[in-house]
Design an enzyme around this catalytic site. Structure first.
Site, PDB file in Angstrom:
ATOM      1  N   HIS A 337      -4.979   8.684 -10.886  1.00 43.21           N
ATOM      2  CA  HIS A 337      -4.949   9.878 -10.052  1.00 43.21           C
ATOM      3  C   HIS A 337      -6.364  10.396  -9.896  1.00 43.21           C
ATOM      4  O   HIS A 337      -7.223  10.193 -10.761  1.00 43.21           O
ATOM      5  CB  HIS A 337      -4.052  10.949 -10.687  1.00 43.21           C
ATOM      6  CG  HIS A 337      -3.736  12.087  -9.771  1.00 43.21           C
ATOM      7  ND1 HIS A 337      -4.506  13.222  -9.698  1.00 43.21           N
ATOM      8  CD2 HIS A 337      -2.726  12.247  -8.867  1.00 43.21           C
ATOM      9  CE1 HIS A 337      -3.986  14.040  -8.802  1.00 43.21           C
ATOM     10  NE2 HIS A 337      -2.919  13.471  -8.277  1.00 43.21           N
ATOM     11  N   ASP A 396       4.365   9.170  -8.813  1.00 39.99           N
ATOM     12  CA  ASP A 396       5.057   8.174  -8.011  1.00 39.99           C
ATOM     13  C   ASP A 396       5.681   7.064  -8.849  1.00 39.99           C
ATOM     14  O   ASP A 396       6.628   6.413  -8.415  1.00 39.99           O
ATOM     15  CB  ASP A 396       4.107   7.563  -6.979  1.00 39.99           C
ATOM     16  CG  ASP A 396       3.603   8.597  -5.979  1.00 39.99           C
ATOM     17  OD1 ASP A 396       4.449   9.317  -5.433  1.00 39.99           O
ATOM     18  OD2 ASP A 396       2.386   8.686  -5.778  1.00 39.99           O
TER      19      ASP A 396
END
Length: 461
Positions: A337, A396
């Site tokens: 991320h 996700d």
């Protein structure tokens, strides 16, 4: 007499011409990557150390994954904060009381404080009143022009709502909030009806259109509208509600919220600004990543004989990285991320609740495979780097599995993200236009094309 070329010939000529244009474009549009270094371009609006370029101020949300000490980034456990309240405290608060939480989360993000019991009841009543789509909207905007991609349908429908608004251009706070609440309330029905049209016209299925029901929460209404038989369990609705809460907001710098703020800074209407956010979220580098994660796991499940063998899973992850398997992108989706380093709090929360549901649904093997990827991928990815970096699973990695366990079709994964994030977008939109100190957002681009003279048409060869 001149003959008209056959349609097939015309199509072939058009393809040939476009192919020649591709070569022309490539010849004149290459940018030397070294420009980015010596001009000090902030690619992706990020500094050299990966931190984001400071572009604005917000009171809505905060994302923390590191802190700066002596000029260097120091990894830390991830934190997601809504209006000063940590996501863990918010979720524990309403879940400990057995309540749905998305509605009060929406109130908190839009207005800045948790609602009282009466304010929450009034808020829910207003959302219920605003939830039905305008008369003939489904017939005219969804059924007359159905599409395969629900995100594109959502963006088009949001733009179309401008035409059904009696006062679409007013920038008064009252009007902005009215429009925001309408968008939040109507988004689930737009998605459900767009999916029903897609299923009917492209999948040869029966057409079921369900109206919103009073007394049902956001999550319950969506499950009711999406399913043929309107049936769902309380556990399913509560888990979907949790997904919506963790998807609702992620700071003003995320790509879709920033897109919404960029358009809003120009003075355009809320429908144009929010539809831009929808287009941004569709991208596989943003909200569309959840579909890429599920695609990746299909490749892993087919390519790994024993899912419990870490060695076999690791070998397949190496094949993904070397572009020898999967979509040949070289990416391991669901890992890493831009801000979170040691952990993504959203992934941790979903993982906690997903394990219980996986046990109930008989999908523990699939859940454990996701855990294996989370455990092994950092080693695989860092093995190709000169300097290893902290790498965590992001939202996700688990959200797609949760949706699958909820029997939600894959084409609705990203639209569900948009349904929840509509709250965050609208909150950032109103903050952008209501703050009198904000200016139109206009970053600089360095022009590197050499000067040249105009050549008359007959002399161009």
């Amino acid at each position: 007499m001149q003959t008209v070329p056959m349609r097939g010939d015309e199509a072939a000529q058009t393809r040939d011409f476009i192919q020649s244009l591709c070569g022309e474009f490539q010849k004149h549009n290459y940018i030397d990557p070294s420009h980015y270094e010596h001009i000090d371009v902030k690619r992706g609006l990020r500094n050299a150390d990966g931190t984001g370029v400071m572009a604005g101020i917000t009171q809505i949300g905060n994302v923390q994954g590191y802190y700066i000490q002596d000029g260097e980034r120091v990894p830390m456990e991830g934190r997601l904060i809504y209006r000063g309240i940590s996501i863990e405290d918010l979720i524990h608060g309403f879940m400990s009381e057995g309540r749905f939480g998305f509605e009060e989360t929406a109130y908190l993000l839009l207005f800045g404080a948790l609602p009282t019991r009466k304010e929450l009841a009034d808020f829910n009543h207003v959302l219920s009143e605003l939830r039905p789509l305008p008369p003939n909207f489904t017939e005219d905007m969804i059924l007359r022009a159905p599409g395969r991609d629900i995100m594109n349908r959502l963006g088009r429908c949001i733009l179309a709502l401008y035409c059904y608004d009696e006062d679409p251009e007013s920038r008064s706070l009252e009007n902005e909030l009215r429009q925001a609440l309408q968008l939040v309330a109507r988004c689930p029905m737009i998605i459900a009806h767009s999916y029903a049209a897609k299923r009917h016209y492209f999948d040869n299925d029966s057409l079921y259109l369900h109206r919103p029901q009073e007394g049902l929460s956001f999550a319950e209404n969506f499950l009711y509208a999406m399913r043929h038989d309107n049936r769902f369990t309380e556990r399913e609705a509560k888990l979907l509600d949790l997904c919506m809460v963790v998807h609702a907001e992620h700071g003003g710098g995320n790509n879709s919220a920033f897109a919404c703020r960029v358009l809003s800074s120009s003075g355009t209407d809320i429908y144009a600004a929010v539809s831009a956010a929808v287009g941004s979220l569709k991208g596989p580098r943003h909200g569309g990543a959840n579909k890429k994660v599920m695609e990746m796991f299909r490749y892993i499940q087919e390519g790994v004989r024993d899912w419990k063998d870490d060695g076999q899973v690791r070998d397949f992850l190496l094949k993904l990285q070397r572009k020898e398997a999967g979509d040949r992108s070289g990416l391991i989706y669901g890992m890493g991320h831009a801000i979170y380093t040691l952990s993504d709090p959203r992934a941790k929360l979903l993982k906690q609740f997903a394990k219980t549901l996986a046990d109930e649904k008989g999908m523990l093997e699939e859940f454990e495979l996701v855990e294996a990827v989370e455990r092994l991928a950092p080693e695989v990815i860092n093995g190709s780097r000169g300097v290893p970096k902290p790498l965590c699973a992001n939202l996700d990695l688990y959200s797609g599995l949760v949706y699958r366990m909820l029997d939600i079709p894959e084409e609705l994964y990203t639209p569900l993200f948009a349904m929840a994030r509509m709250v965050g977008w609208c909150a950032h939109r109103v903050e952008e236009v209501y703050n009198p100190g904000n200016k139109i957002i206009r970053p600089a681009y360095k022009a590197v094309a050499p000067l040249q003279k105009f050549i008359p048409l007959d002399e161009r060869g």
